[in-house]
Design an enzyme around this catalytic site. Structure first.
Site, short mmCIF file in Angstrom:
data_model
loop_
_atom_site.label_atom_id
_atom_site.label_comp_id
_atom_site.label_asym_id
_atom_site.label_seq_id
_atom_site.Cartn_x
_atom_site.Cartn_y
_atom_site.Cartn_z
N ASP A 145 -16.15 84.56 -14.12
CA ASP A 145 -15.05 83.85 -14.78
C ASP A 145 -14.37 84.67 -15.88
OD1 ASP A 145 -17.46 83.71 -16.20
OD2 ASP A 145 -16.82 81.94 -17.31
N ARG A 188 -18.49 91.14 -6.64
CA ARG A 188 -18.50 89.77 -7.18
C ARG A 188 -17.77 89.75 -8.53
NH1 ARG A 188 -20.37 87.30 -12.20
NH2 ARG A 188 -20.78 85.12 -11.77
N VAL A 189 -16.88 88.80 -8.70
CA VAL A 189 -16.15 88.66 -9.95
C VAL A 189 -16.50 87.31 -10.55
CG1 VAL A 189 -13.85 88.46 -10.98
CG2 VAL A 189 -14.27 90.19 -9.22
N GLY A 217 -21.81 82.20 -19.42
CA GLY A 217 -22.68 81.42 -18.52
C GLY A 217 -22.23 81.55 -17.09
N GLY A 264 -20.39 81.83 -14.16
CA GLY A 264 -18.96 81.96 -13.95
C GLY A 264 -18.44 81.16 -12.77
N THR A 304 -22.53 87.66 -21.46
CA THR A 304 -21.11 87.94 -21.65
C THR A 304 -20.85 87.86 -23.16
OG1 THR A 304 -20.54 86.82 -19.57
CG2 THR A 304 -18.79 86.96 -21.19
N1 GLY Z 1 -19.73 84.41 -17.28
C1 GLY Z 1 -19.94 85.68 -16.76
C2 GLY Z 1 -20.04 85.76 -15.30
O1 GLY Z 1 -20.31 84.78 -14.63
O2 GLY Z 1 -19.86 86.84 -14.78
#
Ligand code: GLY
Length: 363
Positions: A234, A231-232, A255, A257, A203
């Protein structure tokens, strides 16, 4: 460099909980209580894939741009870079080979935010997120609706799957199971190249303060490689992958999420800064809290009770001070402090060793 031993972690974990989460007497400090001088900035901080981003953002802030426009322009460099396989164009796809992007922006002076999740076919989700903030009465658009919104604003649909990302995805798919009809490649040239990308959460986060003390931030990603479609992570969740309070500071993360969503990580970092912690301390305290909660999920911890995943926070306070903390040693972050851009080592909670490497989730 800041290191917390396991014994200290376990000890301070308890006292932190008590001091920070149970003591209702603590008050959020205002800007004047922190002692923020006018003109403390500018400063720009990013995850380590944002070294060019911090330079771009700093140049724009110096030329008078709003800090949000500056950080978005900074991360656009990463979103448009096919070589960065964790963000935007060239990002690794979901399990069906389709790239789905997540992004959020937050603007301190107006305390407003916008985000998109599971957005397909648009290279720069951070720009769409800003339009969600500016041109709708909503904070988050997802999937089909987010794409239609982007098209309405003139964004062009493009295939985001580069040939390199497709080959990595194909190898992942062909070697996933011996009980399906996909044979592994005979010449496995990609094996070593693939290793860092398996279950990667890469990210880019970029946060900034200008010389008037105004803060802003952006987080953008292609999310977990080979994820279940829809899937989403953070990154598009305000309070998890990004949070800005113009009276206190800004924080963002990279990292795992899932760990960050269920603890509202970036909001926690800003809250700790409001309670008087330095940016680095605030990042480490949030990580400590997350590590403590992770112990309730045995499949996510090693035999010493340490999280088997990576997570990093980046923070700037109203004084223009900055810091970063990672769950594990060995990470870096990018900063432009007004003098130069550089990569610096993050503080960390746990020192990586042979044992931690062996039991680590490949994430
Ligand atoms: N931090 C990015 C994710 O987990 O998608």
């Amino acid at each position: 460099m800041h290191r917390v031993s396991r014994r200290n972690f376990l000890k301070t974990g308890v006292s932190l909980s008590a001091a920070t989460f149970l003591a209702g007497g603590n008050k959020i400090l205002s800007r004047s209580q922190i002692g923020a001088p006018a003109g403390a900035g500018p400063c720009v901080v990013a995850s380590n894939n944002g070294l060019e981003a911090v330079e771009k953002a700093m140049n724009m802030i110096r030329s008078g741009s709003d800090p949000l426009d500056a950080v978005i322009a900074g991360v656009n460099l990463v979103e448009e870079d096919p070589e960065d396989m964790s963000v935007g164009y060239g990002g690794l796809p979901n399990e069906e080979g389709v790239v789905e992007l997540d992004a959020s922006v937050m603007h301190g002076p107006t305390h407003n935010a916008g985000a998109v999740a599971s957005l397909r076919n648009i290279k720069t989700p951070s720009r769409v997120a800003k339009l969600v903030m500016e041109r709708t009465d909503h904070a988050l658009l997802v999937g089909e609706g987010a794409l239609k919104f982007a098209l309405a604003h003139g964004f062009k649909e493009e295939n985001l799957l580069t040939d390199k990302a497709r080959q990595i995805w194909l190898r992942w798919k062909e070697t996933l199971s011996e009980r399906d009809n996909w044979f592994p490649p005979k010449m496995d040239k990609l094996a070593e190249e693939l290793e860092p990308y398996i279950s990667s959460y890469g990210t880019v986060n970029c946060i900034a303060i200008d010389s008037a003390g105004n803060l802003a931030g952006v987080t953008t990603t292609s999310g977990l490689a080979f994820k279940i479609p829809g899937r989403v992570g953070d990154s598009p969740i305000i309070g998890a992958g990004l949070y800005v309070d113009n009276d206190i500071g800004a924080a963002g993360s990279t990292g795992r999420g899932e760990a960050n969503i269920i603890t509202c990580g970036s909001h926690m970092v800003v809250n700790f800064m409001g309670l008087g912690s330095s940016p680095e301390e605030a990042c480490l305290k949030a990580l400590q809290k997350i590590a403590e909660k992770t112990r309730l999920q045995p499949h996510l911890v090693d035999d010493e009770g340490r999280p088997r995943f990576g997570l990093s926070f980046y923070a700037i306070n109203k004084k223009g001070q900055y810091g970063s903390g990672s769950m594990w040693s060995g990470s870096t972050f990018a900063v432009h402090d007004g003098n130069e851009k550089k990569l610096k080592e993050t503080a960390y909670l746990f020192k990586r060793d042979k044992n931690s490497r062996a039991t680590r989730l490949r994430r």
